[in-house]
Design a protein around this motif. Structure first.
Motif, PDB file in Angstrom:
ATOM      1  N   MET B   1       0.829  -1.208   0.000  1.00 41.26           N
ATOM      2  CA  MET B   1       0.000   0.000   0.000  1.00 41.26           C
ATOM      3  C   MET B   1       0.870   1.269   0.000  1.00 41.26           C
ATOM      4  O   MET B   1       0.510   2.295  -0.553  1.00 41.26           O
ATOM      5  CB  MET B   1      -0.898  -0.015   1.240  1.00 41.26           C
ATOM      6  N   VAL B   2       2.042   1.146   0.630  1.00 39.61           N
ATOM      7  CA  VAL B   2       2.921   2.312   0.702  1.00 39.61           C
ATOM      8  C   VAL B   2       3.612   2.535  -0.639  1.00 39.61           C
ATOM      9  O   VAL B   2       4.160   1.631  -1.228  1.00 39.61           O
ATOM     10  CB  VAL B   2       3.952   2.133   1.835  1.00 39.61           C
ATOM     11  N   ASN B   3       3.545   3.774  -1.124  1.00 39.91           N
ATOM     12  CA  ASN B   3       4.153   4.117  -2.413  1.00 39.91           C
ATOM     13  C   ASN B   3       5.047   5.335  -2.212  1.00 39.91           C
ATOM     14  O   ASN B   3       4.670   6.293  -1.555  1.00 39.91           O
ATOM     15  CB  ASN B   3       3.023   4.444  -3.401  1.00 39.91           C
ATOM     16  N   ASN B   4       6.240   5.306  -2.764  1.00 46.02           N
ATOM     17  CA  ASN B   4       7.142   6.439  -2.531  1.00 46.02           C
ATOM     18  C   ASN B   4       7.079   7.519  -3.600  1.00 46.02           C
ATOM     19  O   ASN B   4       7.833   8.485  -3.552  1.00 46.02           O
ATOM     20  CB  ASN B   4       8.573   5.951  -2.312  1.00 46.02           C
ATOM     21  N   LEU B   5       6.194   7.422  -4.567  1.00 48.81           N
ATOM     22  CA  LEU B   5       5.988   8.423  -5.632  1.00 48.81           C
ATOM     23  C   LEU B   5       7.306   8.966  -6.184  1.00 48.81           C
ATOM     24  O   LEU B   5       7.766  10.019  -5.766  1.00 48.81           O
ATOM     25  CB  LEU B   5       5.152   9.593  -5.108  1.00 48.81           C
ATOM     26  N   TYR B   7       8.185  10.439  -8.801  1.00 55.41           N
ATOM     27  CA  TYR B   7       8.225  11.731  -9.493  1.00 55.41           C
ATOM     28  C   TYR B   7       7.709  12.878  -8.626  1.00 55.41           C
ATOM     29  O   TYR B   7       7.517  13.984  -9.100  1.00 55.41           O
ATOM     30  CB  TYR B   7       7.459  11.684 -10.821  1.00 55.41           C
ATOM     31  N   GLU B   8       7.509  12.601  -7.354  1.00 52.26           N
ATOM     32  CA  GLU B   8       7.025  13.665  -6.462  1.00 52.26           C
ATOM     33  C   GLU B   8       8.061  14.792  -6.339  1.00 52.26           C
ATOM     34  O   GLU B   8       7.718  15.971  -6.370  1.00 52.26           O
ATOM     35  CB  GLU B   8       6.728  13.096  -5.081  1.00 52.26           C
ATOM     36  N   LEU B  11       7.968  16.957  -9.354  1.00 58.17           N
ATOM     37  CA  LEU B  11       6.824  17.862  -9.330  1.00 58.17           C
ATOM     38  C   LEU B  11       7.069  19.033  -8.376  1.00 58.17           C
ATOM     39  O   LEU B  11       6.728  20.170  -8.677  1.00 58.17           O
ATOM     40  CB  LEU B  11       5.564  17.109  -8.901  1.00 58.17           C
ATOM     41  N   GLN B  12       7.686  18.737  -7.254  1.00 55.85           N
ATOM     42  CA  GLN B  12       8.002  19.794  -6.289  1.00 55.85           C
ATOM     43  C   GLN B  12       8.904  20.846  -6.927  1.00 55.85           C
ATOM     44  O   GLN B  12       8.711  22.043  -6.759  1.00 55.85           O
ATOM     45  CB  GLN B  12       8.704  19.203  -5.059  1.00 55.85           C
ATOM     46  N   SER B  14       9.194  21.495 -10.161  1.00 63.85           N
ATOM     47  CA  SER B  14       8.481  22.260 -11.189  1.00 63.85           C
ATOM     48  C   SER B  14       7.526  23.276 -10.543  1.00 63.85           C
ATOM     49  O   SER B  14       7.302  24.359 -11.076  1.00 63.85           O
ATOM     50  CB  SER B  14       7.740  21.344 -12.148  1.00 63.85           C
TER      51      SER B  14
END
Lengths: 211, 143
Positions: B1-5, B7-8, B11-12, B14
């Motif tokens: 269930m845990v996802n580290n994203l 591309y986060e 995005l930060q 940008s």
């Protein structure tokens, strides 16, 4: 789409505060980006309308100019007209710069004042037909410059709208929901920990009473 | 269930640049209309070091709306403030000249409140159509 949870090193209160701060920041950025997109779309639509108008105007001006030029050629004859035309040849002077619309740098072109003034040919040897043709062709030139600016602006604004919309979508459908879900998940963790603590205390109390 | 994203972070980054560019075009020092009319290439320098070119036709149009003393008081570009989340838009006014210009462009009476004139999107379209280079957007950071 299942809600994603951002990986947190340890489910602690500090982490929760940090996530809540990030959520507030993301919501603020989302509002600003949303405003920016709406402004860019407004500008895009306005420029699109002006482009259509400028194209129609240019076609009308071209047809008017060709008509005036044909009449002039018929009146003076091709050789005489060409002789006068050679004298009017000159370089085109355009003032070019940039202007900024909601963070997008778009070009600004303007025909220099000196280029608007017709002349160079003999006024005594020519008729008013040539004056009219020159006047119309200057108008054409102005519209061409205007159209160049509008078309480039349209292209740049379109590209920027696409880019900003992608950011807005990422915020709206990915970052903000993920932050909210993670915050909710942390609250659940804390509640669970509380319940565990309570049952453990109860168990300890029972054990103490038995002794 | 845990996802580290993954591309986060991207995005930060940008988003940071998004906030940086959004108000970078504001002028370092606005110029009065009377000065701009005398310049060969009427322009102002922006905060990011770029130049903002004014259309001479627009400057002449503005000059036709107000008298000579007001031309000295009218600072260009005029700023249009976009309030987030609301339909309202405000034109920032430094003096009476702006009020007169906006009233004449919109062909209606406008009221000044806290040095701002509140307008709506259809009116914004009219202003931007006539004063494309002499107005600029400003996105104020709000808490």
């Amino acid at each position: 789409m299942p809600q994603q949870i951002i990986k947190v090193t340890r489910p602690t209160k500090i982490e929760l505060i940090r996530l809540r701060r990030r959520l507030v920041l993301a919501t603020r950025i989302q509002k600003i980006v949303k405003d920016r997109v709406s402004i860019l779309i407004l500008e895009f639509l306005q420029i699109a309308r002006q482009t259509v108008e400028a194209k129609r105007k240019l076609l009308e001006e071209f047809s008017g100019t060709y008509r005036a030029l044909s009449i002039t050629a018929g009146y003076h004859g091709y050789i005489a007209l060409e002789k006068e035309m050679v004298a009017t040849e000159r370089d085109l002077g355009i003032a070019a710069g940039l202007r900024n619309v909601g963070g997008v740098r778009i070009p600004a072109f303007e025909l220099k004042e000196a280029e608007r003034e017709p002349g160079g040919y003999s006024l005594s040897d020519t008729s008013s037909w040539l004056d009219r043709a020159t006047e119309l062709s200057t108008e054409c030139l102005e519209t061409i410059v205007e159209l160049a600016e509008l078309q480039r602006s349209l292209e740049l604004l379109g590209r920027e709208i696409n880019r900003t919309k992608r950011i807005l979508n990422a915020l709206e459908y990915l970052i903000i929901p993920a932050l909210s879900t993670t915050i909710k998940y942390l609250y659940m963790k804390f509640e669970e920990r509380d319940r565990e603590e309570k049952s453990r205390l109860k168990r300890v109390k029972v054990l103490l009473e038995q002794k | 269930m845990v996802n580290n994203l993954p591309y986060e972070k991207l995005l930060q980054e940008s988003l940071k640049s998004e906030l940086r560019v959004i108000n970078a075009h504001l002028p370092t020092k606005p110029k009065p209309l009377s000065d701009l009319l005398g310049e060969e290439y009427p322009h102002v320098v922006c905060k990011d070091g770029s130049t903002h070119l004014f259309r001479r036709k627009e400057l002449k149009y503005l000059a036709s709306l107000i008298d000579a003393s007001e031309q000295k008081a009218l600072l260009l570009p005029m700023l249009i403030e976009i309030s987030s989340g609301q339909g309202e838009i405000a034109v920032v006014c430094t003096g009476e000249a702006e009020v007169k210009v906006i009233a004449k462009v919109l062909d209606m009476a406008v009221s000044l409140r806290q040095r701002k004139i509140t307008i709506y999107k259809p009116q914004l379209a009219v202003i931007r159509k006539l004063l494309r280079t002499t107005t600029q957007y400003i996105f104020p950071p709000r808490p």
